[in-house]
Structure formats: C-alpha cells, structure tokens
Design a protein around this motif. Structure first.
Motif, mmCIF file in Angstrom:
data_model
loop_
_atom_site.group_PDB
_atom_site.id
_atom_site.type_symbol
_atom_site.label_atom_id
_atom_site.label_comp_id
_atom_site.label_asym_id
_atom_site.label_seq_id
_atom_site.Cartn_x
_atom_site.Cartn_y
_atom_site.Cartn_z
ATOM 1 N N TYR A 234 0.743 -1.024 -0.037
ATOM 2 C CA TYR A 234 0.081 0.025 0.196
ATOM 3 C C TYR A 234 0.895 1.281 0.097
ATOM 4 O O TYR A 234 1.855 1.305 0.705
ATOM 5 C CB TYR A 234 -1.059 0.025 1.249
ATOM 6 N N TYR A 235 0.739 2.129 -1.009
ATOM 7 C CA TYR A 235 1.319 3.437 -1.036
ATOM 8 C C TYR A 235 0.437 4.687 -0.903
ATOM 9 O O TYR A 235 -0.722 4.768 -1.169
ATOM 10 C CB TYR A 235 1.815 3.543 -2.495
ATOM 11 N N CYS A 236 1.088 5.704 -0.133
ATOM 12 C CA CYS A 236 0.353 6.892 -0.070
ATOM 13 C C CYS A 236 0.898 7.750 -1.303
ATOM 14 O O CYS A 236 2.149 7.955 -1.542
ATOM 15 C CB CYS A 236 0.828 7.515 1.288
ATOM 16 N N ALA A 237 0.192 8.555 -1.639
ATOM 17 C CA ALA A 237 0.467 9.407 -2.735
ATOM 18 C C ALA A 237 -0.332 10.669 -2.797
ATOM 19 O O ALA A 237 -1.445 11.113 -2.168
ATOM 20 C CB ALA A 237 0.277 9.002 -4.237
ATOM 21 N N ALA A 238 0.496 11.915 -3.322
ATOM 22 C CA ALA A 238 -0.060 13.336 -3.470
ATOM 23 C C ALA A 238 -0.073 13.686 -4.842
ATOM 24 O O ALA A 238 0.948 13.335 -5.810
ATOM 25 C CB ALA A 238 0.799 14.104 -2.480
ATOM 26 N N PRO B 70 -0.489 17.473 -6.975
ATOM 27 C CA PRO B 70 -0.690 18.679 -6.631
ATOM 28 C C PRO B 70 -1.869 19.419 -7.385
ATOM 29 O O PRO B 70 -2.367 20.452 -6.946
ATOM 30 C CB PRO B 70 0.740 19.410 -7.276
ATOM 31 N N TYR B 71 -2.234 18.661 -8.680
ATOM 32 C CA TYR B 71 -3.034 19.317 -9.373
ATOM 33 C C TYR B 71 -4.409 18.657 -9.978
ATOM 34 O O TYR B 71 -5.555 19.280 -10.189
ATOM 35 C CB TYR B 71 -2.138 19.824 -10.745
ATOM 36 N N TYR B 72 -4.421 17.232 -9.891
ATOM 37 C CA TYR B 72 -5.259 16.531 -10.431
ATOM 38 C C TYR B 72 -6.086 15.733 -9.179
ATOM 39 O O TYR B 72 -5.674 15.767 -8.105
ATOM 40 C CB TYR B 72 -4.677 15.305 -11.260
ATOM 41 N N TYR B 73 -7.169 15.101 -9.480
ATOM 42 C CA TYR B 73 -7.959 14.190 -8.674
ATOM 43 C C TYR B 73 -8.142 12.867 -8.986
ATOM 44 O O TYR B 73 -7.813 12.616 -10.366
ATOM 45 C CB TYR B 73 -9.517 15.032 -8.435
ATOM 46 N N GLY B 74 -8.693 12.113 -8.269
ATOM 47 C CA GLY B 74 -9.248 10.675 -8.976
ATOM 48 C C GLY B 74 -8.322 9.564 -8.727
ATOM 49 O O GLY B 74 -7.195 9.832 -7.969
ATOM 50 N N MET B 75 -8.722 8.395 -9.077
ATOM 51 C CA MET B 75 -7.941 7.218 -8.769
ATOM 52 C C MET B 75 -6.813 6.741 -9.662
ATOM 53 O O MET B 75 -6.061 5.539 -9.571
ATOM 54 C CB MET B 75 -8.921 6.112 -8.980
ATOM 55 N N ASN B 76 -6.441 7.589 -10.848
ATOM 56 C CA ASN B 76 -5.546 7.206 -11.859
ATOM 57 C C ASN B 76 -4.153 7.731 -11.202
ATOM 58 O O ASN B 76 -3.682 8.672 -10.994
ATOM 59 C CB ASN B 76 -5.635 8.143 -13.027
ATOM 60 N N PRO B 77 -3.311 6.509 -10.932
ATOM 61 C CA PRO B 77 -1.974 6.644 -10.306
ATOM 62 C C PRO B 77 -1.154 7.785 -11.193
ATOM 63 O O PRO B 77 -0.140 8.519 -10.590
ATOM 64 C CB PRO B 77 -1.520 5.287 -10.264
ATOM 65 N N SER B 78 -1.435 7.846 -12.443
ATOM 66 C CA SER B 78 -0.471 8.802 -13.341
ATOM 67 C C SER B 78 -0.579 10.153 -12.958
ATOM 68 O O SER B 78 0.135 10.987 -13.134
ATOM 69 C CB SER B 78 -0.985 8.723 -14.728
ATOM 70 N N ASN B 79 -1.756 10.411 -12.203
ATOM 71 C CA ASN B 79 -2.184 11.803 -11.834
ATOM 72 C C ASN B 79 -1.201 12.203 -10.613
ATOM 73 O O ASN B 79 -1.293 13.412 -10.181
ATOM 74 C CB ASN B 79 -3.618 12.016 -11.562
ATOM 75 N N TYR B 80 -0.714 11.305 -9.970
ATOM 76 C CA TYR B 80 0.249 11.484 -8.642
ATOM 77 C C TYR B 80 1.665 11.677 -8.823
ATOM 78 O O TYR B 80 2.144 10.603 -9.381
ATOM 79 C CB TYR B 80 -0.201 10.426 -7.672
ATOM 80 N N ASP B 81 2.072 12.812 -8.408
ATOM 81 C CA ASP B 81 3.512 13.097 -8.467
ATOM 82 C C ASP B 81 4.433 12.617 -7.490
ATOM 83 O O ASP B 81 5.531 12.305 -7.793
ATOM 84 C CB ASP B 81 3.818 14.587 -8.826
ATOM 85 N N TYR B 82 3.992 12.559 -6.244
ATOM 86 C CA TYR B 82 4.469 12.039 -5.025
ATOM 87 C C TYR B 82 4.333 10.929 -4.305
ATOM 88 O O TYR B 82 3.257 10.682 -4.218
ATOM 89 C CB TYR B 82 4.681 13.373 -3.971
ATOM 90 N N TRP B 83 5.199 9.933 -4.107
ATOM 91 C CA TRP B 83 4.953 8.654 -3.591
ATOM 92 C C TRP B 83 5.794 8.419 -2.308
ATOM 93 O O TRP B 83 7.105 8.823 -2.345
ATOM 94 C CB TRP B 83 5.049 7.495 -4.821
ATOM 95 N N GLY B 84 5.292 7.450 -1.402
ATOM 96 C CA GLY B 84 5.986 6.928 -0.343
ATOM 97 C C GLY B 84 6.775 5.632 -0.814
ATOM 98 O O GLY B 84 6.225 5.380 -2.007
ATOM 99 N N GLN B 85 7.227 5.014 0.208
ATOM 100 C CA GLN B 85 8.017 3.718 -0.204
ATOM 101 C C GLN B 85 6.909 2.703 -0.171
ATOM 102 O O GLN B 85 7.430 1.325 -0.636
ATOM 103 C CB GLN B 85 9.189 3.642 0.791
ATOM 104 N N GLY B 86 5.951 2.703 0.609
ATOM 105 C CA GLY B 86 4.926 1.792 0.637
ATOM 106 C C GLY B 86 5.113 0.833 1.994
ATOM 107 O O GLY B 86 6.156 0.788 2.593
ATOM 108 N N THR B 87 4.031 0.240 2.166
ATOM 109 C CA THR B 87 3.943 -0.765 3.604
ATOM 110 C C THR B 87 3.019 -1.668 3.251
ATOM 111 O O THR B 87 1.958 -1.657 2.708
ATOM 112 C CB THR B 87 3.156 0.179 4.756
ATOM 113 N N GLN B 88 3.683 -3.095 3.592
ATOM 114 C CA GLN B 88 3.047 -4.482 2.877
ATOM 115 C C GLN B 88 1.794 -4.829 3.834
ATOM 116 O O GLN B 88 1.963 -4.488 5.363
ATOM 117 C CB GLN B 88 4.154 -5.550 3.239
ATOM 118 N N VAL B 89 0.712 -4.924 3.339
ATOM 119 C CA VAL B 89 -0.322 -5.509 3.965
ATOM 120 C C VAL B 89 -0.665 -7.127 3.690
ATOM 121 O O VAL B 89 -0.825 -7.292 2.478
ATOM 122 C CB VAL B 89 -1.762 -4.736 3.920
#
Length: 121
Positions: free
Chosen positions: A92-96, A98-117
């Motif tokens: 699972y990744y957290c992402a931010a 700056p400009y866009y909305y929605g569920m498309n990962p391509s719209n997110y510029d900043y990502w964490g390293q992830g945490t396993q579930v």
C-alpha cells in the motif's frame, strides 16, 4: 517534503488495520491525496482518495470497509481498513497530487515507499 507510510502487517481475514502516512508539507497544499495498492503481478490501483475539500472516493472493492481521512494539523493521512479480505493483500502506497483528482496513479507526482499488508484466510 516526503511521504512515509506505516501500519502495515499480517492479519487474519475479518480483522482491521490502520495505515498512516506522515505527509510532511502535503495535506494542506495539494489538490488530492490517496492510497494505492499493488499486488504481485498486478498493476497499481487506486484504493481511496481525499481532496482538498475533504471529499472522498473509494474503489468499489473497498467501499464500505475502508475509510480515508486526513489530519492537516499533524500532516497525516490515514486509511482505516476493516473486514480485511485475502484479496486486499498488497503493498500500500500513499501519494499526493498537486493538481489532479481521482484514482489514476498517473496523476500523482509524489509517492511513499509503501507498507505491506498481508491478509490470510
């Protein structure tokens, strides 16, 4: 500015986990933040998003079980996951975004390293 996830782990089906994302500098400034996940051999998919107005969206597969929230005072993003299922197993990744909305990962510029579930039946 950085995104750091925590709270993942191994649980049994039906149990709960709460993921946290320390989102220094992001929660009050970006248009949208979200949680995404990626299982082995699968593409990254959106799980839940929350925009600058606090409006939320959820993937159909988690709607009614997961809740996304944010605390701008502490710059933290959360994902409360209830009634977990084996198919929720993923990184699972957290992402931010700056400009866009929605569920498309391509719209997110900043990502964490992830945490396993990992959810076992």
């Amino acid at each position: 500015d950085q995104l750091v996830e925590s709270g993942g782990g191994s649980v049994q089906a039906g149990e709960s986990l709460r993921l946290s994302c320390a989102a220094s500098g992001y929660t009050a400034t970006v248009s949208c933040m979200g949680w995404f996940r990626q299982a082995p051999g699968k593409s990254r998919e959106g799980v839940a998003t929350i925009d600058s107005d606090g409006d939320t969206t959820y993937a159909d597969s988690v709607s009614g079980r997961f809740t996304i929230s944010k605390d701008t005072a502490s710059d933290t993003l959360y994902l409360q996951m209830n009634n977990l299922k084996p198919e929720d197993t993923a990184m699972y990744y957290c992402a931010a975004s700056p400009y866009y909305y929605g569920m498309n990962p391509s719209n997110y510029d900043y990502w964490g390293q992830g945490t396993q579930v990992t959810v076992s039946s």
